[in-house]
Design an enzyme around this catalytic site. Structure first.
Site, PDB file in Angstrom:
ATOM      1  CD1 TRP A 145      -0.015  -1.414   3.179  1.00 57.13           C
ATOM      2  CD2 TRP A 145       0.630   0.727   3.259  1.00 57.13           C
ATOM      3  NE1 TRP A 145       0.796  -1.275   4.273  1.00 57.13           N
ATOM      4  CE2 TRP A 145       1.209   0.030   4.359  1.00 57.13           C
ATOM      5  CE3 TRP A 145       0.911   2.083   3.115  1.00 57.13           C
ATOM      6  CZ2 TRP A 145       2.030   0.649   5.299  1.00 57.13           C
ATOM      7  CZ3 TRP A 145       1.743   2.704   4.038  1.00 57.13           C
ATOM      8  CH2 TRP A 145       2.286   1.995   5.121  1.00 57.13           C
ATOM      9  CE  LYS A 169      -2.872  -9.368  -2.662  1.00 55.19           C
ATOM     10  NZ  LYS A 169      -3.497  -8.084  -2.134  1.00 55.19           N
ATOM     11  N   GLY A 222       6.530  -6.496  -0.260  1.00 56.39           N
ATOM     12  CA  GLY A 222       5.809  -6.421   1.001  1.00 56.39           C
ATOM     13  C   GLY A 222       6.693  -6.872   2.143  1.00 56.39           C
ATOM     14  CB  SER A 223       5.870  -7.902   5.565  1.00 50.94           C
ATOM     15  OG  SER A 223       4.991  -8.985   5.253  1.00 50.94           O
ATOM     16  CD  GLU A 244      12.799  -5.509  -4.820  1.00 54.74           C
ATOM     17  OE1 GLU A 244      13.441  -5.656  -5.867  1.00 54.74           O
ATOM     18  OE2 GLU A 244      13.295  -5.031  -3.792  1.00 54.74           O
ATOM     19  CG  LEU A 245      11.010  -9.785   0.824  1.00 56.96           C
ATOM     20  CD1 LEU A 245      11.552 -11.085   1.396  1.00 56.96           C
ATOM     21  CD2 LEU A 245       9.524  -9.889   0.561  1.00 56.96           C
ATOM     22  CB  CYS A 278      11.082  -1.127   1.851  1.00 59.94           C
ATOM     23  SG  CYS A 278      11.405  -0.406   0.250  1.00 59.94           S
ATOM     24  CD  GLU A 379      10.250  -2.799   7.521  1.00 64.16           C
ATOM     25  OE1 GLU A 379       9.515  -3.798   7.547  1.00 64.16           O
ATOM     26  OE2 GLU A 379      10.699  -2.303   6.461  1.00 64.16           O
TER      27      GLU A 379
HETATM   28  N1  LIG Z   1      11.516  -3.888  -0.712  1.00 65.91           N
HETATM   29  C1  LIG Z   1      10.605  -3.095  -1.212  1.00 65.91           C
HETATM   30  O1  LIG Z   1      10.696  -2.596  -2.345  1.00 65.91           O
HETATM   31  C2  LIG Z   1       9.380  -2.778  -0.394  1.00 65.91           C
HETATM   32  C3  LIG Z   1       8.513  -1.790  -0.867  1.00 65.91           C
HETATM   33  C4  LIG Z   1       7.377  -1.490  -0.097  1.00 65.91           C
HETATM   34  C5  LIG Z   1       7.104  -2.166   1.097  1.00 65.91           C
HETATM   35  N2  LIG Z   1       7.976  -3.118   1.520  1.00 65.91           N
HETATM   36  C6  LIG Z   1       7.745  -3.803   2.786  1.00 65.91           C
HETATM   37  O2  LIG Z   1       6.340  -4.135   2.925  1.00 65.91           O
HETATM   38  C7  LIG Z   1       5.947  -4.025   4.281  1.00 65.91           C
HETATM   39  C8  LIG Z   1       4.768  -3.079   4.397  1.00 65.91           C
HETATM   40  O3  LIG Z   1       3.855  -3.293   3.342  1.00 65.91           O
HETATM   41  P1  LIG Z   1       2.555  -4.138   3.615  1.00 65.91           P
HETATM   42  O4  LIG Z   1       2.034  -3.874   4.985  1.00 65.91           O
HETATM   43  O5  LIG Z   1       1.625  -3.958   2.480  1.00 65.91           O
HETATM   44  O6  LIG Z   1       3.133  -5.633   3.581  1.00 65.91           O
HETATM   45  P2  LIG Z   1       2.320  -6.995   3.608  1.00 65.91           P
HETATM   46  O7  LIG Z   1       3.332  -8.046   3.425  1.00 65.91           O
HETATM   47  O8  LIG Z   1       1.392  -7.066   4.756  1.00 65.91           O
HETATM   48  O9  LIG Z   1       1.388  -6.942   2.288  1.00 65.91           O
HETATM   49  C9  LIG Z   1       1.965  -6.811   1.014  1.00 65.91           C
HETATM   50  C10 LIG Z   1       1.000  -7.419  -0.014  1.00 65.91           C
HETATM   51  O10 LIG Z   1       0.882  -8.795   0.244  1.00 65.91           O
HETATM   52  C11 LIG Z   1      -0.486  -9.150   0.312  1.00 65.91           C
HETATM   53  N3  LIG Z   1      -0.612 -10.331   1.149  1.00 65.91           N
HETATM   54  C12 LIG Z   1      -0.545 -10.411   2.495  1.00 65.91           C
HETATM   55  N4  LIG Z   1      -0.676 -11.700   2.894  1.00 65.91           N
HETATM   56  C13 LIG Z   1      -0.840 -12.445   1.750  1.00 65.91           C
HETATM   57  C14 LIG Z   1      -1.024 -13.826   1.457  1.00 65.91           C
HETATM   58  N5  LIG Z   1      -1.069 -14.729   2.437  1.00 65.91           N
HETATM   59  N6  LIG Z   1      -1.154 -14.217   0.154  1.00 65.91           N
HETATM   60  C15 LIG Z   1      -1.111 -13.319  -0.847  1.00 65.91           C
HETATM   61  N7  LIG Z   1      -0.934 -11.983  -0.640  1.00 65.91           N
HETATM   62  C16 LIG Z   1      -0.798 -11.563   0.640  1.00 65.91           C
HETATM   63  C17 LIG Z   1      -1.162  -7.903   0.847  1.00 65.91           C
HETATM   64  O11 LIG Z   1      -2.547  -7.938   0.555  1.00 65.91           O
HETATM   65  C18 LIG Z   1      -0.424  -6.846   0.065  1.00 65.91           C
HETATM   66  O12 LIG Z   1      -0.959  -6.754  -1.228  1.00 65.91           O
HETATM   67  C19 LIG Z   1       7.161  -3.517   5.027  1.00 65.91           C
HETATM   68  O13 LIG Z   1       7.856  -4.589   5.603  1.00 65.91           O
HETATM   69  C20 LIG Z   1       8.016  -2.887   3.936  1.00 65.91           C
HETATM   70  O14 LIG Z   1       9.380  -2.867   4.280  1.00 65.91           O
HETATM   71  C21 LIG Z   1       9.112  -3.443   0.799  1.00 65.91           C
HETATM   72  O1  LIG Z   2       8.933   1.249   0.207  1.00 64.54           O
HETATM   73  C1  LIG Z   2       9.646   0.863  -0.672  1.00 64.54           C
HETATM   74  C2  LIG Z   2       9.864   1.624  -1.930  1.00 64.54           C
HETATM   75  O2  LIG Z   2      10.459   0.746  -2.839  1.00 64.54           O
HETATM   76  C3  LIG Z   2      10.661   2.834  -1.605  1.00 64.54           C
HETATM   77  S1  LIG Z   2      11.217   3.706  -2.992  1.00 64.54           S
HETATM   78  O3  LIG Z   2      10.203   4.732  -3.282  1.00 64.54           O
HETATM   79  O4  LIG Z   2      11.359   2.756  -4.099  1.00 64.54           O
HETATM   80  O5  LIG Z   2      12.513   4.294  -2.607  1.00 64.54           O
END
Ligand SMILES: NC(=O)c1ccc[n+]([C@@H]2O[C@H](COP(=O)([O-])OP(=O)(O)OC[C@H]3O[C@@H](n4cnc5c(N)ncnc54)[C@H](O)[C@@H]3O)[C@@H](O)[C@H]2O)c1
Ligand SMILES: O=C[C@H](O)CS(=O)(=O)O
Length: 477
Positions: A145, A169, A222-223, A244-245, A278, A379
């Protein structure tokens, strides 16, 4: 609405769910609650579209991508309002994210034309070897998000350019932005089934993607916890994965740094998106002999930060995404103070009527942070900067690397030799040297260790959407 096989449609269940504005708590809009049946239909559509899409030339595919990008750029103001409504970031940041999102589209529209193969000198005089690269197939893309448009285009751009088709998704909190992206591609004339959008029940949609043998790749942002679970599931059908975590970025200020520049950099890195990125700084390491001077400069500059509704002109710190995010921020601050940290700026929820209904928290700086505190290893994903002190370069490198994460890191110095010593020693995929905002479409964004697998951006990001194939020709010569 969902977008499946070139059509906007409701979820099979006819169910909907509300999207909330994190600044006001109001319902922005209710959207379809997609599930297994919808995901299955989307995957079938993507599979049916794969062959004709992959048979197009890279030039032809690039026209669709560029046209969609032009449409998105033409709607920046309207799009930024939608982004801010559903996830809270200040309008100026939303406008910047849209620019970045389109940069990825335009970069890969061109990169698709440079998917080169090889001829390999054969060890047999009568054989010739040709190496081809072909699209991996149907891609499942799952996005977060916090960057509701850029995290989508950073995936679909290389996927489409490589000749793959995609089922997206998005995060359940930010479907409205995703809908706008699909509207732009629909208007750009992308053939039906090439791009599909299913928002709703994450587990159901995810399970359909993971169990499908048509889906050949999962790209997830995501996470780390969810990424690990998806990677485990992907093994059942040996899907390629890009992950990308999470991150836990160190920000190191050496004694020879330009302290004003370092303080500006820390504010940019730590408080962008209210600390919800992230690559946000999670630990600040300041060399002991300049710590007091740096802290004074930093807290002076922080007075310019304005907390409020991201739509309000001049606001630089919007709300966090939800109450859980506020609770995590509070938990990290309270735990740190109990273990000896001192709040030198912020440290509470802002008071006043305009803040009552939203998930706001003041940008906060802690002094005397130690490794016993949760914030030193978890984090935060919120607007808190804990300052740790260090004496030597060797000590701070060891501290900075002491984490299972390896996404982004930052350090400030004017010593060229130190730049190479420290850069070569830090265990991270991204290193900002006197630069708090390294992300750009030309560069390979991604992490090591538990921050992920693969890269997004640059010539590297398209690799993950391609397979190698080699031809061995036996000739009559
Ligand atoms: N490395 C990167 O580029 C990057 C970028 C943005 C966010 N993040 C990380 O994401 C986290 C925050 O974002 P968030 O709260 O949306 O993360 P999240 O992992 O809770 O959700 C990410 C996505 O995964 C989906 N999801 C969750 N559980 C699922 C499942 N069991 N099966 C399929 N899809 C599922 C969610 O609906 C969402 O679309 C932080 O840890 C952040 O560091 C990393
Ligand atoms: O939250 C993660 C994003 O990838 C950050 S950035 O906008 O790409 O730097």
């Amino acid at each position: 609405m969902l977008y499946i096989n070139g059509q906007w449609c409701e979820a099979q269940s006819k169910e909907t769910y509300p999207v909330y504005n994190p600044a006001t708590g109001e319902v922005v809009e209710s959207v379809s609650k997609g599930g297994s049946i919808d995901a299955k239909k989307a995957i079938e559509a993507a599979q049916a579209a794969l062959k004709p899409w992959s048979k197009l030339t890279a030039n032809d595919r690039s026209h669709y991508i560029k046209n969609a990008s032009s449409i998105l750029r033409s709607r920046r103001e309207e799009l930024a309002e939608i982004i801010t409504s559903e996830m809270g970031k200040p309008i100026a940041e939303a406008l910047g994210e849209i620019n970045t999102a389109c940069d990825y589209l335009e970069w890969y529209a061109e990169e698709g034309k440079r998917i080169y193969g090889d001829t390999v000198p054969s060890s047999s005089p009568t054989k010739r070897i040709i190496v081809m690269r072909q699209p991996v197939g149907v891609v499942g893309a799952i996005t977060p998000w916090n960057f509701p448009i850029a995290m989508i285009t950073r995936k679909i751009a290389p996927a489409l350019a490589a000749g793959c088709t995609v089922v997206i998704k998005p995060a359940e909190s930010t479907p409205l932005t995703a809908i706008e992206v699909l509207k732009a591609f629909h208007e750009a004339g992308v053939p039906k089934g090439v791009l599909n959008l299913v928002h709703g029940i994450p587990k159901e949609i995810g399970q359909e993607m993971m169990k499908s043998t048509d889906v050949r790749k999962i790209t997830f942002t995501g996470s780390t916890a969810v990424g690990k679970e998806l990677a485990r599931q992907a093994a059942d059908t040996m899907k390629k994965v890009s992950m990308e975590l999470g991150g836990h970025a160190p920000f190191i200020v050496f004694e020879d740094a330009d302290l004003n520049r370092a303080a500006d950099g820390l504010i940019a890195s730590k408080f962008r998106n209210a600390g919800q990125t992230c690559v946000c700084t999670n630990r600040v390491y300041v060399q002991k002999n300049i710590a007091d001077a740096f802290a004074e400069i930093l807290t002076g500059k922080m007075k310019k930060l304005v907390v409020g509704n991201g739509k309000k002109p001049g606001v630089t710190i919007g709300p966090l995404i939800n109450e859980q995010a506020v609770a995590k921020t509070k938990e990290h601050i309270e735990d740190s103070v109990q273990k000896g940290a001192k709040i030198i700026y912020g440290g509470k929820r802002p008071e006043g009527k305009e803040f009552e209904a939203g998930f706001f928290y003041e940008p906060t700086v802690l002094m005397n942070a130690t490794n016993e505190m949760k914030i030193s290893s978890e984090e935060t994903f919120g607007p808190v900067a804990p300052i740790f002190l260090f004496e030597t370069e060797e000590e701070v490198i060891e501290q900075a690397n002491n984490t299972p994460y390896g996404l982004a890191s930052y350090f400030y110095t004017n010593d060229v030799s130190r730049i190479f010593r420290v850069s070569e020693s830090l265990e991270y995929g991204i290193i900002g040297i006197n630069d708090p905002l390294p992300t750009t479409a030309q560069a390979p964004f991604g992490g090591i260790k538990e921050s992920g697998i693969g890269r997004e951006g640059g010539k590297y990001g398209i690799e993950d959407y391609l397979e190698y194939k080699y031809l061995s020709l036996e000739l009559n010569i």
